[in-house]
Design a protein around this motif. Structure first.
Motif, short mmCIF file in Angstrom:
data_model
loop_
_atom_site.label_atom_id
_atom_site.label_comp_id
_atom_site.label_asym_id
_atom_site.label_seq_id
_atom_site.Cartn_x
_atom_site.Cartn_y
_atom_site.Cartn_z
N LEU A 1 24.17 16.15 -59.66
CA LEU A 1 25.55 15.91 -60.55
C LEU A 1 26.39 16.84 -60.20
O LEU A 1 27.64 16.05 -59.14
N ARG A 2 26.80 17.77 -59.61
CA ARG A 2 27.28 18.84 -59.20
C ARG A 2 27.70 18.89 -57.68
O ARG A 2 29.00 18.32 -57.07
N LYS A 3 26.85 18.02 -57.04
CA LYS A 3 27.09 17.79 -55.88
C LYS A 3 27.54 16.55 -56.08
O LYS A 3 28.96 16.52 -54.55
N LYS A 4 27.13 15.16 -55.99
CA LYS A 4 27.97 14.12 -56.83
C LYS A 4 30.00 14.81 -57.03
O LYS A 4 30.72 14.25 -56.28
N VAL A 5 29.54 15.59 -57.59
CA VAL A 5 31.70 15.94 -58.10
C VAL A 5 32.20 16.20 -56.86
O VAL A 5 33.35 15.73 -56.70
N TYR A 6 30.99 17.04 -56.10
CA TYR A 6 32.14 18.05 -55.39
C TYR A 6 32.50 16.80 -53.89
O TYR A 6 33.49 17.24 -53.64
N GLU A 7 31.35 16.10 -53.70
CA GLU A 7 31.30 14.72 -52.58
C GLU A 7 33.21 14.59 -52.55
O GLU A 7 33.60 13.88 -51.73
N SER A 8 33.03 13.55 -53.48
CA SER A 8 34.04 12.97 -54.75
C SER A 8 34.92 14.02 -54.19
O SER A 8 35.99 12.97 -54.58
N ALA A 9 35.07 14.78 -54.77
CA ALA A 9 36.71 15.22 -54.84
C ALA A 9 37.21 15.95 -53.58
O ALA A 9 38.25 15.41 -52.99
N ILE A 10 36.08 15.74 -52.47
CA ILE A 10 36.57 16.07 -51.28
C ILE A 10 36.66 14.61 -50.73
O ILE A 10 38.82 14.18 -49.95
N ASN A 11 37.06 13.32 -51.16
CA ASN A 11 37.04 12.13 -50.50
C ASN A 11 38.12 11.43 -51.47
O ASN A 11 39.19 11.19 -50.62
N ASN A 12 38.05 12.10 -52.49
CA ASN A 12 39.01 11.46 -53.34
C ASN A 12 40.55 12.45 -52.74
O ASN A 12 41.05 11.86 -52.67
N THR A 13 40.40 14.07 -52.57
CA THR A 13 41.05 14.87 -51.80
C THR A 13 42.69 13.98 -50.38
O THR A 13 43.45 14.09 -50.51
N LEU A 14 41.24 13.71 -49.94
CA LEU A 14 41.86 13.36 -48.33
C LEU A 14 42.57 11.70 -48.56
O LEU A 14 43.55 10.97 -48.27
N LYS A 15 41.92 10.78 -49.50
CA LYS A 15 42.55 9.43 -50.07
C LYS A 15 44.16 9.89 -50.42
O LYS A 15 44.61 9.40 -50.37
N ASN A 16 44.28 10.91 -51.31
CA ASN A 16 45.71 10.89 -51.81
C ASN A 16 46.30 12.15 -51.28
O ASN A 16 47.64 11.94 -50.96
N ASN A 17 45.65 12.47 -50.08
CA ASN A 17 46.94 13.20 -48.88
C ASN A 17 46.72 12.68 -47.90
O ASN A 17 47.61 14.04 -46.67
N PHE A 18 46.50 12.13 -47.05
CA PHE A 18 46.25 11.32 -45.93
C PHE A 18 46.88 11.72 -44.97
O PHE A 18 47.68 12.37 -43.54
N PRO A 19 49.03 11.47 -46.01
CA PRO A 19 49.94 11.09 -45.11
C PRO A 19 50.44 13.19 -44.70
O PRO A 19 51.11 13.29 -44.16
N LEU A 20 50.16 13.58 -45.88
CA LEU A 20 49.94 15.03 -45.57
C LEU A 20 49.44 15.68 -44.45
O LEU A 20 49.47 16.09 -43.09
N VAL A 21 48.29 15.49 -44.21
CA VAL A 21 47.55 15.64 -43.10
C VAL A 21 47.69 15.18 -41.48
O VAL A 21 48.15 15.44 -41.09
N VAL A 22 48.75 14.00 -41.77
CA VAL A 22 49.45 12.97 -40.65
C VAL A 22 50.72 14.44 -40.22
O VAL A 22 51.08 14.36 -39.48
N LYS A 23 50.80 14.67 -41.64
CA LYS A 23 52.55 15.14 -41.67
C LYS A 23 51.34 16.65 -40.42
O LYS A 23 52.60 16.79 -39.54
N VAL A 24 51.00 17.55 -41.10
CA VAL A 24 50.48 19.05 -40.67
C VAL A 24 50.55 18.42 -38.87
O VAL A 24 50.60 19.63 -38.03
N VAL A 25 49.83 17.40 -38.39
CA VAL A 25 48.97 17.28 -37.06
C VAL A 25 50.32 17.41 -36.47
O VAL A 25 50.47 17.44 -35.31
N ASP A 26 51.27 16.23 -36.74
CA ASP A 26 52.18 15.48 -36.47
C ASP A 26 53.60 17.28 -35.61
O ASP A 26 53.75 17.70 -34.60
N GLU A 27 53.33 17.49 -37.00
CA GLU A 27 54.29 19.16 -36.69
C GLU A 27 54.02 20.06 -35.20
O GLU A 27 54.22 20.68 -34.65
N LEU A 28 52.10 20.08 -35.71
CA LEU A 28 51.65 20.62 -34.04
C LEU A 28 51.69 20.27 -33.02
O LEU A 28 52.53 21.19 -31.64
N VAL A 29 51.33 19.02 -32.97
CA VAL A 29 51.87 18.13 -31.92
C VAL A 29 54.00 17.65 -31.07
O VAL A 29 53.26 17.92 -30.26
#
Length: 472
Positions: free
Chosen positions: A123-151
């Motif tokens: 159960l704890r493992k599922k919570v952990y994995e779900s937290a990572i997946n939800n974080t990526l979905k909710n913050n994907f534009p931030l990932v793109v922004k950080v990469v854009d800054e480096l490029v």
């Protein structure tokens, strides 16, 4: 006379048994071919140290004793599996294999479950994995922004300027992971870079330095035993760990009071985990996520810089699928050649060369019985270099073959068995490649030798340099 013969035979058997028990150098771990313990207390620890890393030790172990081999870690017998066939036999009856974060928790002396057995652990493992997946979905534009800054920064460099991959991509990974894991406190990194002495900037700096030191000691000091033998190193490690845990607890309390629902820690706060468990999971994701992401990106750009043909093929796929639009989560599955490039990067670089699990019940691989409670090593770095399964050198096209994809999935690098930190790293690396390759060409520096340092995650031994030029 017969009684005396029986007594004599019995005495010899007892004597031999006593010798085997009292002198562990005469024992084999689990009865499987391998090394005798070189030392009563340390087992084969010095042999590992002499080889330079656990991965290098496992390479030599399997060369000498075959694909199923044994050794001693301290007083504990260990079985190592070094081929796809043997891993398949062991994994199939044990689908709930320990993932990377579980191994890291063990090294940090953290609890894997919620205190109530196997169901709570799952159960704890599922919570952990779900937290990572939800974080990526909710913050994907931030990932793109950080990469854009480096490029954007790289685009400003003159063509001949040497660009340090390790420094820049470790910064990219840490900036991405800390913001997605912990939120607003790590959103503005200008204070960290300039070393200004306001509270948040100083805390961020200490946090990032602690992260680096903790990983370094886990990767090397714990695995070769050198950390336990140096009181000063152990003291620095424990101080860094305590400081990082303090920051994580502080962030969790702040986010709980603010009742935000965007990043990794917020999802954990909505679960039934305790404050301590939330801190532990934040620690694991921050450490493993940063290091795996950084090194996947480093190795991918390094290998791309060595092959103009691979770069051009990737560029064409990116143009066909994305055009001039930014990459999006729903488009990533369509970037099949990009996935092949990352798969081949993981294979060639032996990104995660070692995984491990404790044998829950008695098992069998080939004719060998593995007793219950035996530590089983998956020598992934050995398996990924097996010439019977893979042919060198760097060749992303190999992953067009279904048999190769199946072998790779079996090792936990794709499909349902992939550790969540590696899935996270693949997403960040895909954003990086899709942004960078459409704007810049990567060029290898002549004469530069890329040496590998294999610990828990393979890293370049020294800083790695490339040059970049604009695409016409």
């Amino acid at each position: 006379m017969l009684d005396f013969a029986i007594f004599a035979v019995t005495f010899v058997i007892i004597l031999v048994g006593a010798v085997l028990y009292l002198y562990p150098s005469s024992r084999r771990a689990s009865g499987i071919p391998g090394l005798n313990p070189a030392d009563e207390k340390d087992g084969n620890l010095q042999d590992i140290v002499n080889r330079g890393s656990l991965h290098d030790f496992l390479v030599s172990l399997h060369q000498e004793f075959g694909s199923v081999a044994s050794f001693w870690f301290g007083g504990q017998p260990v079985v190592s599996l070094g081929s796809v066939k043997q891993l398949q036999q062991h994994i199939n009856p044990n689908q709930a294999t320990d993932s990377f974060e579980t191994m890291l928790k063990s090294l940090l002396s953290y609890q894997s479950g919620m205190g109530g057995g196997a169901n709570e652990t799952m159960l704890r493992k599922k919570v952990y994995e779900s937290a990572i997946n939800n974080t990526l979905k909710n913050n994907f534009p931030l990932v793109v922004k950080v990469v854009d800054e480096l490029v954007g920064k790289w685009k400003s460099f003159p063509d001949a300027q040497h660009t340090p991959l390790c420094a820049h991509l470790l910064g990219l990974a840490m900036k991405t992971v800390t913001q997605l894991a912990l939120g607003d406190r790590f959103r503005d990194d200008t204070e960290v870079i300039s070393f200004r002495k306001n509270h948040d900037g100083f805390v961020n700096l200490i946090f990032l330095l602690s992260c680096y030191q903790i990983w370094s000691e886990i990767g090397k000091g714990y695995l070769d035993g050198s950390l336990e033998k140096s009181s000063s190193r152990k003291g620095h490690y424990e101080k860094a760990l305590a400081e990082m845990e303090s920051v994580l607890l502080s962030v969790a309390k702040e986010r709980k009071a603010q009742k935000k629902h965007m990043v990794f820690v917020d999802t954990l706060l909505q679960s039934s985990l305790t404050e301590r468990q939330i801190m532990e999971d934040c620690m694991v994701f921050t450490l493993a996520g940063s290091v795996i992401t950084a090194n996947l990106c480093i190795w991918a750009l390094h290998f791309l810089s060595t092959s103009e043909e691979v770069q051009d093929k990737l560029y064409q796929e990116l143009k066909d699928v994305l055009g001039s639009d930014p990459v999006s989560l729903d488009k990533i599955p369509q970037l099949r050649y990009c996935q092949q490039v990352l798969n081949e990067t993981v294979r060639t670089a032996k990104l995660t060369p070692v995984a491990a699990r404790l044998q829950e019940v008695e098992g069998k691989v080939d004719q060998h019985v593995i007793p219950k409670k035996t530590l089983v090593i998956y020598a992934l770095g050995v398996v990924l270099q097996d010439s019977d399964t893979w042919s060198a050198p760097f060749d992303p096209d190999r992953f067009e073959e279904e048999s190769v994809k199946k072998s790779f999935c079996l090792l936990g690098f794709s499909g349902n068995q992939t550790c969540p930190e590696l899935r996270f790293a693949y997403t960040v690396a895909t954003v990086l490649l899709s942004t960078l390759v459409r704007q810049l060409k990567l060029h290898q520096l002549k004469g530069q030798v890329m040496e590998v340092r294999s610990e828990l995650v393979s890293t370049p031994k020294d800083e790695t340099w490339i040059t970049v030029s604009r695409r016409s």
